[in-house]
Write a protein that holds these residues in place. Structure first.
Motif, mmCIF file in Angstrom:
data_model
loop_
_atom_site.group_PDB
_atom_site.id
_atom_site.type_symbol
_atom_site.label_atom_id
_atom_site.label_comp_id
_atom_site.label_asym_id
_atom_site.label_seq_id
_atom_site.Cartn_x
_atom_site.Cartn_y
_atom_site.Cartn_z
ATOM 1 N N UNK A 41 0.865 -1.179 0.000
ATOM 2 C CA UNK A 41 0.000 0.000 0.000
ATOM 3 C C UNK A 41 0.901 1.228 0.000
ATOM 4 N N UNK A 42 0.556 2.223 -0.833
ATOM 5 C CA UNK A 42 1.455 3.341 -1.066
ATOM 6 C C UNK A 42 0.988 4.662 -0.458
ATOM 7 N N UNK A 43 -0.248 4.727 0.034
ATOM 8 C CA UNK A 43 -0.745 5.974 0.599
ATOM 9 C C UNK A 43 -1.904 5.626 1.521
ATOM 10 N N UNK A 44 -2.247 6.579 2.420
ATOM 11 C CA UNK A 44 -3.300 6.295 3.394
ATOM 12 C C UNK A 44 -4.647 6.903 3.018
ATOM 13 N N UNK A 45 -4.795 7.402 1.780
ATOM 14 C CA UNK A 45 -6.101 7.925 1.354
ATOM 15 C C UNK A 45 -7.043 6.759 1.065
ATOM 16 N N UNK A 46 -8.351 7.027 1.101
ATOM 17 C CA UNK A 46 -9.319 5.972 0.826
ATOM 18 C C UNK A 46 -9.171 5.432 -0.585
ATOM 19 N N UNK A 47 -8.853 6.298 -1.544
ATOM 20 C CA UNK A 47 -8.648 5.840 -2.912
ATOM 21 C C UNK A 47 -7.475 4.891 -3.017
ATOM 22 N N UNK A 48 -6.357 5.254 -2.391
ATOM 23 C CA UNK A 48 -5.164 4.403 -2.438
ATOM 24 C C UNK A 48 -5.419 3.081 -1.726
ATOM 25 N N UNK A 49 -6.138 3.124 -0.602
ATOM 26 C CA UNK A 49 -6.447 1.893 0.121
ATOM 27 C C UNK A 49 -7.382 1.004 -0.694
ATOM 28 N N UNK A 50 -8.301 1.616 -1.447
ATOM 29 C CA UNK A 50 -9.184 0.831 -2.313
ATOM 30 C C UNK A 50 -8.389 0.123 -3.397
ATOM 31 N N UNK A 51 -7.492 0.869 -4.057
ATOM 32 C CA UNK A 51 -6.657 0.263 -5.095
ATOM 33 C C UNK A 51 -5.802 -0.861 -4.524
ATOM 34 N N UNK A 52 -5.331 -0.696 -3.292
ATOM 35 C CA UNK A 52 -4.526 -1.738 -2.642
ATOM 36 C C UNK A 52 -5.373 -2.957 -2.315
ATOM 37 N N UNK A 53 -6.540 -2.731 -1.734
ATOM 38 C CA UNK A 53 -7.323 -3.846 -1.205
ATOM 39 C C UNK A 53 -7.908 -4.724 -2.300
ATOM 40 N N UNK A 54 -8.337 -4.142 -3.411
ATOM 41 C CA UNK A 54 -9.004 -4.946 -4.438
ATOM 42 C C UNK A 54 -8.229 -5.001 -5.750
ATOM 43 N N UNK A 55 -7.128 -4.275 -5.861
ATOM 44 C CA UNK A 55 -6.437 -4.165 -7.143
ATOM 45 C C UNK A 55 -6.038 -5.493 -7.754
ATOM 46 N N UNK A 56 -5.349 -6.321 -6.972
ATOM 47 C CA UNK A 56 -4.843 -7.592 -7.494
ATOM 48 C C UNK A 56 -6.003 -8.492 -7.931
ATOM 49 N N UNK A 57 -7.030 -8.578 -7.109
ATOM 50 C CA UNK A 57 -8.121 -9.500 -7.396
ATOM 51 C C UNK A 57 -9.039 -8.960 -8.487
ATOM 52 N N UNK A 58 -9.256 -7.649 -8.509
ATOM 53 C CA UNK A 58 -10.028 -7.067 -9.605
ATOM 54 C C UNK A 58 -9.283 -7.237 -10.925
ATOM 55 N N UNK A 59 -7.955 -7.074 -10.886
ATOM 56 C CA UNK A 59 -7.157 -7.295 -12.087
ATOM 57 C C UNK A 59 -7.238 -8.732 -12.568
ATOM 58 N N UNK A 60 -7.161 -9.681 -11.632
ATOM 59 C CA UNK A 60 -7.255 -11.101 -12.004
ATOM 60 C C UNK A 60 -8.622 -11.419 -12.588
ATOM 61 N N UNK A 61 -9.678 -10.847 -11.999
ATOM 62 C CA UNK A 61 -11.035 -11.089 -12.506
ATOM 63 C C UNK A 61 -11.200 -10.486 -13.897
ATOM 64 N N UNK A 62 -10.604 -9.329 -14.129
ATOM 65 C CA UNK A 62 -10.646 -8.712 -15.453
ATOM 66 C C UNK A 62 -9.915 -9.576 -16.464
#
Length: 522
Positions: free
Chosen positions: A70-91
């Protein structure tokens, strides 16, 4: 440009055929992403809580391997961190399924030869397949960018484009593999194997470094997505990697498509006598599906080991965060946080196993529409006997997957071996209900059998996103998994399990009765 004649017509036809599959996959992915900001806001509402989370992730290599840095503590950055890998895999999965469905699947069924007899360019079918995948990825990118714009427009656009980039990388990769193999099943399996390798590379790289700088991370398209760093001083130049990969792989796919005949491949199946016993319909079904069973089994065991290894550290990660504790308890029961985590992860694996059973049952539909079932049924093999061979692998394979998941959890966690194995096997009841629905659709409405993927996607969405959104229990109860006891930690309730097993049997029986009475399709 004569090689592209008819592309527009084929694209409209592809989108019409995928009018259910693409919206479901895109909706599941988009809702998973867009639901996360509010969830994270409830979990980590203060700056101190978010700072503490960043510290825990930076010092915990196991969680970095599972989710990423995780690279930042904003809600947007935390969202990209939390679901990024799995959303990318699903895509990526969406992209490869769409492309293989409209290329190698069409050639296997013989429809591509019929289409090619008309005024259609040589590369029109491949182009239409890639454009269909591009439409799906573009819609997802627009939904993500629009839905997350409130967290920051630049980060939302970067995240949406990154997800679309991952989808197109694996779509063009599937286009290459579809030229190399004669089997759509093998094309899907090989491309999914590359996706698995990409996940492993990213996980290995992220476990070694806390900033995504490992060479292994950069070797994976999923690593490119996290290094795009949405909401954390976006690295827009990373999008060039996606563009270059898509252009290179697309060019290779077009080059290969122009150098082979329809139905042929560069890696043809070797002729000759089959090795082993194929005297029964069940043996043939096993030969056709064994690769899939092996792949799923290995994946479930490995994931079980990883999740089991995380169980002891989940209490430290949740800490005093009551909202996080509530989500785990809603997914996994009211027992201690470790048992609740284990129960929620076991339930998650059950949801994923439902995807396996749908694909395995629908192998019957593939054999029928491709014409390969006809010569088998022309012999002394009845329809029910033929179908039973595949259904034993589908339903028995689900039991095997959940058993291996339990073994993996036991290996990773090292405690409560019996309760964990029991918890995994309880999920089989829910998986079998989804399998029963698939048999029903195939037997009664063969042309609509693909709708089973929509059912599985809806169940996955309810189980994955529902608890985090605090949706009403009535909605959660729409999924068969919502009626299962929360194990380990909770009390065993045999009533719901037996009812679900009975329902699965009834659904499958009705489907088989429909198969026995209807005409076979081609």
């Amino acid at each position: 440009m004569t090689s592209l004649v008819g592309t527009g017509v084929l694209l409209r036809f592809n989108l019409r055929r995928d009018r259910l599959m693409i919206p479901v996959w895109v909706a599941v992915n988009a809702l998973m992403v867009l639901s996360m900001p509010n969830t994270l806001k409830g979990l980590y509402g203060t700056e101190a809580e978010r700072t503490d989370l960043l510290h825990q992730v930076a010092t915990n290599s196991s969680f970095r391997a599972l989710i990423g840095p995780v690279f930042d503590d904003s809600l947007g950055a935390l969202t990209a961190w939390r679901v990024g890998v799995y959303a990318g895999a699903l895509t990526a999965v969406t992209g490869l399924l769409v492309v293989v469905r409209h290329t190698r699947d069409e050639e296997e069924s013989g429809r591509q030869e019929l289409i090619a007899s008309g005024t259609v360019g040589r590369r029109a079918s491949l182009t239409a397949a890639l454009l269909a995948a591009a439409v799906a990825n573009a819609v997802l990118a627009l939904l993500v960018a629009g839905g997350l714009a409130g967290q920051g427009a630049a980060g939302a656009v970067a995240f949406g484009l990154g997800l679309a980039g991952v989808g197109m990388v694996f779509a063009t990769m599937a286009a290459i593999v579809a030229q190399l193999t004669e089997s759509a099943r093998l094309a899907r399996g090989l491309t999914a194997g590359v996706l698995g390798a990409a996940f492993v590379l990213r996980a290995a790289g992220d476990s070694a470094t806390a900033d995504g700088s490992s060479v292994l991370t950069w070797l994976s398209p999923l690593g490119w997505l996290e290094n795009l760093r949405p909401y954390a001083d976006e690295r827009w130049w990373v999008l060039l990697l996606f563009g270059a990969a898509v252009a290179l792989q697309g060019a290779m796919a077009y080059g290969l498509a122009g150098r082979r005949d329809i139905g042929m491949s560069f890696l043809p199946t070797l002729p000759g006598p089959a090795v082993g016993r194929l005297a029964t319909a069940g043996a043939l079904a096993w030969r056709l599906q064994r690769g899939s069973v092996y792949g799923w089994s290995i994946a479930f065991f490995v994931v079980g080991v990883v999740y089991g290894g995380l169980a002891d550290g989940v209490a430290d990660l949740v800490g005093d965060n009551e909202k996080a504790r509530e989500i785990f308890e809603r997914m996994g029961g009211q027992s201690g946080i470790t048992d609740a985590f284990l129960a929620s992860m076991v339930g998650m694996m059950g949801l994923i196993a439902a995807l396996y059973v749908v694909g395995s049952v629908l192998r019957l539909n593939g054999e029928e529409t491709s014409g390969r079932a006809e010569p088998v049924l022309a012999n002394a093999v009845g329809r029910l006997r033929w179908a039973a061979g595949h259904l034993v692998i589908a339903f028995g394979g689900a039991v095997l997957l959940m058993l291996l998941t339990g073994v993996g959890f036991a290996v990773g966690y090292g405690k409560e071996v019996g309760p964990i194995l029991g918890a995994c096997l309880v999920q089989v009841a829910g998986v079998w209900v989804i399998g029963g629905v698939t048999v029903l659709l195939y037997g009664v409405l063969p042309r609509g059998a693909v709708a089973a993927w929509g059912v599985a996607g809806a169940v996955l969405l309810i189980g994955w996103v529902g608890p985090a959104l605090d949706v009403p229990q009535l909605v959660l109860d729409l999924s068969p998994f919502g009626h299962l006891p929360k194990l380990p930690g909770g009390g065993m309730e045999w009533g719901p399990v037996l009812v679900l097993l009975g329902l699965a049997v009834v659904l499958a029986a009705v489907g088989l009765a429909g198969l026995r009475r209807r005409d076979m399709t081609t």
